[in-house]
Design a protein around this motif. Sequence first.
Motif, mmCIF file in Angstrom:
data_model
loop_
_atom_site.group_PDB
_atom_site.id
_atom_site.type_symbol
_atom_site.label_atom_id
_atom_site.label_comp_id
_atom_site.label_asym_id
_atom_site.label_seq_id
_atom_site.Cartn_x
_atom_site.Cartn_y
_atom_site.Cartn_z
ATOM 1 N N ARG A 177 -25.139 1.737 -36.826
ATOM 2 C CA ARG A 177 -26.536 1.603 -37.247
ATOM 3 C C ARG A 177 -27.402 1.070 -36.110
ATOM 4 O O ARG A 177 -28.571 1.407 -35.996
ATOM 5 C CB ARG A 177 -26.640 0.727 -38.485
ATOM 6 C CG ARG A 177 -26.185 -0.680 -38.305
ATOM 7 C CD ARG A 177 -26.282 -1.471 -39.610
ATOM 8 N NE ARG A 177 -25.738 -2.802 -39.441
ATOM 9 C CZ ARG A 177 -24.483 -3.143 -39.684
ATOM 10 N NH1 ARG A 177 -23.634 -2.229 -40.129
ATOM 11 N NH2 ARG A 177 -24.080 -4.372 -39.498
ATOM 12 N N ASN A 218 -34.250 7.579 -45.908
ATOM 13 C CA ASN A 218 -33.470 8.744 -45.497
ATOM 14 C C ASN A 218 -32.107 8.664 -46.158
ATOM 15 O O ASN A 218 -31.818 7.715 -46.892
ATOM 16 C CB ASN A 218 -33.364 8.809 -43.967
ATOM 17 C CG ASN A 218 -32.668 7.599 -43.388
ATOM 18 O OD1 ASN A 218 -31.466 7.426 -43.552
ATOM 19 N ND2 ASN A 218 -33.435 6.744 -42.718
ATOM 20 N N ASP A 219 -31.257 9.633 -45.914
ATOM 21 C CA ASP A 219 -29.933 9.679 -46.544
ATOM 22 C C ASP A 219 -29.051 8.492 -46.169
ATOM 23 O O ASP A 219 -28.089 8.191 -46.872
ATOM 24 C CB ASP A 219 -29.211 10.975 -46.173
ATOM 25 C CG ASP A 219 -29.852 12.197 -46.795
ATOM 26 O OD1 ASP A 219 -30.600 12.034 -47.785
ATOM 27 O OD2 ASP A 219 -29.604 13.312 -46.292
ATOM 28 N N TYR A 220 -29.360 7.836 -45.061
ATOM 29 C CA TYR A 220 -28.524 6.737 -44.581
ATOM 30 C C TYR A 220 -29.253 5.396 -44.663
ATOM 31 O O TYR A 220 -28.861 4.427 -44.012
ATOM 32 C CB TYR A 220 -28.081 7.016 -43.138
ATOM 33 C CG TYR A 220 -27.318 8.303 -43.033
ATOM 34 C CD1 TYR A 220 -25.970 8.350 -43.354
ATOM 35 C CD2 TYR A 220 -27.953 9.483 -42.642
ATOM 36 C CE1 TYR A 220 -25.257 9.536 -43.278
ATOM 37 C CE2 TYR A 220 -27.254 10.673 -42.575
ATOM 38 C CZ TYR A 220 -25.915 10.690 -42.896
ATOM 39 O OH TYR A 220 -25.215 11.857 -42.837
ATOM 40 N N TYR A 221 -30.257 5.337 -45.464
ATOM 41 C CA TYR A 221 -31.116 4.158 -45.560
ATOM 42 C C TYR A 221 -30.322 2.879 -45.819
ATOM 43 O O TYR A 221 -30.601 1.834 -45.245
ATOM 44 C CB TYR A 221 -32.163 4.389 -46.660
ATOM 45 C CG TYR A 221 -33.261 3.365 -46.698
ATOM 46 C CD1 TYR A 221 -34.214 3.302 -45.695
ATOM 47 C CD2 TYR A 221 -33.353 2.448 -47.750
ATOM 48 C CE1 TYR A 221 -35.232 2.366 -45.728
ATOM 49 C CE2 TYR A 221 -34.369 1.511 -47.795
ATOM 50 C CZ TYR A 221 -35.292 1.479 -46.775
ATOM 51 O OH TYR A 221 -36.311 0.545 -46.804
ATOM 52 N N GLU A 222 -29.296 2.949 -46.681
ATOM 53 C CA GLU A 222 -28.538 1.747 -47.044
ATOM 54 C C GLU A 222 -27.772 1.149 -45.864
ATOM 55 O O GLU A 222 -27.416 -0.030 -45.874
ATOM 56 C CB GLU A 222 -27.582 2.032 -48.211
ATOM 57 C CG GLU A 222 -26.475 3.003 -47.906
ATOM 58 C CD GLU A 222 -26.857 4.485 -48.062
ATOM 59 O OE1 GLU A 222 -25.977 5.325 -47.824
ATOM 60 O OE2 GLU A 222 -28.015 4.800 -48.391
ATOM 61 N N TYR A 223 -27.540 1.919 -44.803
ATOM 62 C CA TYR A 223 -26.850 1.391 -43.624
ATOM 63 C C TYR A 223 -27.678 0.312 -42.920
ATOM 64 O O TYR A 223 -27.139 -0.490 -42.173
ATOM 65 C CB TYR A 223 -26.554 2.502 -42.611
ATOM 66 C CG TYR A 223 -25.392 3.382 -42.988
ATOM 67 C CD1 TYR A 223 -24.089 3.030 -42.662
ATOM 68 C CD2 TYR A 223 -25.601 4.579 -43.654
ATOM 69 C CE1 TYR A 223 -23.023 3.841 -42.997
ATOM 70 C CE2 TYR A 223 -24.544 5.399 -43.993
ATOM 71 C CZ TYR A 223 -23.259 5.017 -43.661
ATOM 72 O OH TYR A 223 -22.202 5.819 -43.993
ATOM 73 N N TYR A 224 -28.978 0.328 -43.122
ATOM 74 C CA TYR A 224 -29.872 -0.573 -42.398
ATOM 75 C C TYR A 224 -30.222 -1.827 -43.196
ATOM 76 O O TYR A 224 -31.144 -2.550 -42.857
ATOM 77 C CB TYR A 224 -31.124 0.184 -41.955
ATOM 78 C CG TYR A 224 -30.763 1.363 -41.104
ATOM 79 C CD1 TYR A 224 -30.429 1.194 -39.766
ATOM 80 C CD2 TYR A 224 -30.687 2.648 -41.644
ATOM 81 C CE1 TYR A 224 -30.054 2.280 -38.990
ATOM 82 C CE2 TYR A 224 -30.316 3.728 -40.866
ATOM 83 C CZ TYR A 224 -29.998 3.537 -39.545
ATOM 84 O OH TYR A 224 -29.616 4.595 -38.773
#
Length: 186
Positions: free
Chosen positions: A48, A73-79
Amino acid sequence: LQCGADSLTGDRLGCFNLTLKGHAECVRFVQSFGVPLLVLGGGGYTIRNVARCWAYETSVVLGKEISNEIPFNDYYEYYAPDFELHLQPESMDNMNSKESLEQIKVELLQQLQNLQGAPSVQMQQAPPLFEISSKDKSNGAGDNDNEGGNNNNNNEDNPDERPKAKTKHGDGDKKVHEAEFYDQVD
């Protein structure tokens, strides 16, 4: 310029504790030289933060400001938990003394000074095509005799015409080989 992100704060293997802004300042510095620049991503073991780094440094290279808020975005939870672009440095003691940094700098500069040129890269002036020895000049080789002599006059009628010169081991005439093609001069 290879922009490895393993020097960022929070990296799993690196321990340099750089922020994105500090990392990007290196890119700005190299960019300030005004030479063509190819910027590549690299390194980094906290994915990330690698994505954050490359996004921010792309904006720096392009001279565009971007928001600190990461868009959904599709990876929002990574942040999570802050969902922000910029990282906060961890609280760490600086274990580098000024003396040790100076010693490292001196050693690196010495090693750079001792490097030889890369193979097949010219690192010196190319020698001239012809060398006219001082003996030839003193023997009148520079006179206007075109019969094997050396015509070193500045030809003001045709500045593109090269003077005829002797080589160290020959008469200065170009050798013609039957297997090569040449422009015919009438």
